[in-house]
Design a protein around this motif. Structure first.
Motif, PDB file in Angstrom:
ATOM      1  N   GLY A  54      22.399  22.595  19.041  1.00 27.49           N
ATOM      2  CA  GLY A  54      22.864  23.189  20.299  1.00 27.49           C
ATOM      3  C   GLY A  54      21.962  24.301  20.786  1.00 27.49           C
ATOM      4  O   GLY A  54      21.705  24.430  21.984  1.00 27.49           O
ATOM      5  N   SER A  55      21.441  25.102  19.867  1.00 28.98           N
ATOM      6  CA  SER A  55      20.528  26.189  20.240  1.00 28.98           C
ATOM      7  C   SER A  55      19.222  25.644  20.792  1.00 28.98           C
ATOM      8  O   SER A  55      18.678  26.158  21.776  1.00 28.98           O
ATOM      9  N   VAL A  56      18.718  24.596  20.163  1.00 29.29           N
ATOM     10  CA  VAL A  56      17.463  23.990  20.628  1.00 29.29           C
ATOM     11  C   VAL A  56      17.645  23.370  22.008  1.00 29.29           C
ATOM     12  O   VAL A  56      16.809  23.550  22.903  1.00 29.29           O
ATOM     13  N   VAL A  57      18.741  22.660  22.208  1.00 28.95           N
ATOM     14  CA  VAL A  57      19.008  22.037  23.507  1.00 28.95           C
ATOM     15  C   VAL A  57      19.184  23.110  24.578  1.00 28.95           C
ATOM     16  O   VAL A  57      18.668  22.978  25.702  1.00 28.95           O
ATOM     17  N   THR A  58      19.878  24.176  24.260  1.00 28.08           N
ATOM     18  CA  THR A  58      20.079  25.270  25.211  1.00 28.08           C
ATOM     19  C   THR A  58      18.747  25.870  25.640  1.00 28.08           C
ATOM     20  O   THR A  58      18.508  26.107  26.834  1.00 28.08           O
ATOM     21  N   GLN A  59      17.864  26.123  24.696  1.00 29.39           N
ATOM     22  CA  GLN A  59      16.557  26.676  25.026  1.00 29.39           C
ATOM     23  C   GLN A  59      15.735  25.702  25.872  1.00 29.39           C
ATOM     24  O   GLN A  59      15.018  26.104  26.789  1.00 29.39           O
ATOM     25  N   GLY A  60      15.844  24.409  25.575  1.00 28.24           N
ATOM     26  CA  GLY A  60      15.156  23.405  26.384  1.00 28.24           C
ATOM     27  C   GLY A  60      15.667  23.395  27.817  1.00 28.24           C
ATOM     28  O   GLY A  60      14.888  23.270  28.765  1.00 28.24           O
ATOM     29  N   CYS A  61      16.977  23.525  27.973  1.00 28.89           N
ATOM     30  CA  CYS A  61      17.566  23.586  29.317  1.00 28.89           C
ATOM     31  C   CYS A  61      17.101  24.822  30.068  1.00 28.89           C
ATOM     32  O   CYS A  61      16.763  24.754  31.258  1.00 28.89           O
ATOM     33  N   HIS A  62      17.069  25.953  29.388  1.00 26.93           N
ATOM     34  CA  HIS A  62      16.594  27.190  30.020  1.00 26.93           C
ATOM     35  C   HIS A  62      15.149  27.040  30.468  1.00 26.93           C
ATOM     36  O   HIS A  62      14.778  27.462  31.576  1.00 26.93           O
TER      37      HIS A  62
ATOM     38  N   ALA B 116      11.135  26.370  34.795  1.00 25.08           N
ATOM     39  CA  ALA B 116      10.001  25.666  35.406  1.00 25.08           C
ATOM     40  C   ALA B 116      10.314  25.281  36.847  1.00 25.08           C
ATOM     41  O   ALA B 116       9.472  25.426  37.740  1.00 25.08           O
ATOM     42  N   ILE B 117      11.520  24.797  37.077  1.00 28.65           N
ATOM     43  CA  ILE B 117      11.921  24.439  38.442  1.00 28.65           C
ATOM     44  C   ILE B 117      11.944  25.688  39.325  1.00 28.65           C
ATOM     45  O   ILE B 117      11.422  25.695  40.439  1.00 28.65           O
ATOM     46  N   TRP B 118      12.520  26.759  38.812  1.00 27.14           N
ATOM     47  CA  TRP B 118      12.626  27.996  39.594  1.00 27.14           C
ATOM     48  C   TRP B 118      11.253  28.565  39.917  1.00 27.14           C
ATOM     49  O   TRP B 118      11.020  29.063  41.029  1.00 27.14           O
ATOM     50  N   SER B 119      10.307  28.466  38.975  1.00 23.78           N
ATOM     51  CA  SER B 119       8.952  28.976  39.194  1.00 23.78           C
ATOM     52  C   SER B 119       8.251  28.241  40.333  1.00 23.78           C
ATOM     53  O   SER B 119       7.346  28.786  40.957  1.00 23.78           O
ATOM     54  N   HIS B 120       8.665  27.021  40.588  1.00 24.97           N
ATOM     55  CA  HIS B 120       8.026  26.209  41.623  1.00 24.97           C
ATOM     56  C   HIS B 120       8.978  25.894  42.776  1.00 24.97           C
ATOM     57  O   HIS B 120       8.790  24.923  43.507  1.00 24.97           O
ATOM     58  N   LYS B 121       9.987  26.728  42.958  1.00 27.99           N
ATOM     59  CA  LYS B 121      11.014  26.460  43.963  1.00 27.99           C
ATOM     60  C   LYS B 121      10.460  26.428  45.388  1.00 27.99           C
ATOM     61  O   LYS B 121      11.030  25.783  46.251  1.00 27.99           O
TER      62      LYS B 121
END
Length: 57
Positions: free
Chosen positions: A27-35, A40-45
């Motif tokens: 769950g921690s790994v998946v959470t970090q991947g989601c973040h 990345a999306i926000w950086s290129h919004k």
């Protein structure tokens, strides 16, 4: 979808290191991947390609 429209689709892959999956709770790994994915999306919004793909925002 026809082949013409699929060529315009943007795809984002999230790659997770195996050693993290083996040593951290999944769950921690998946959470970090989601973040990381959202960061990345926000950086290129403001990019026109991102804006087109994220038109629901």
């Amino acid at each position: 979808m026809n082949s013409e429209s699929t060529s315009d689709v943007l795809v984002q892959y999230v790659v997770v290191r195996r050693d993290l999956i083996d040593t951290w709770p999944l769950g921690s790994v998946v959470t970090q991947g989601c973040h990381a994915s959202i960061a990345a999306i926000w950086s290129h919004k403001d990019d026109p390609h991102t804006a087109t793909e994220m038109r629901v925002w």
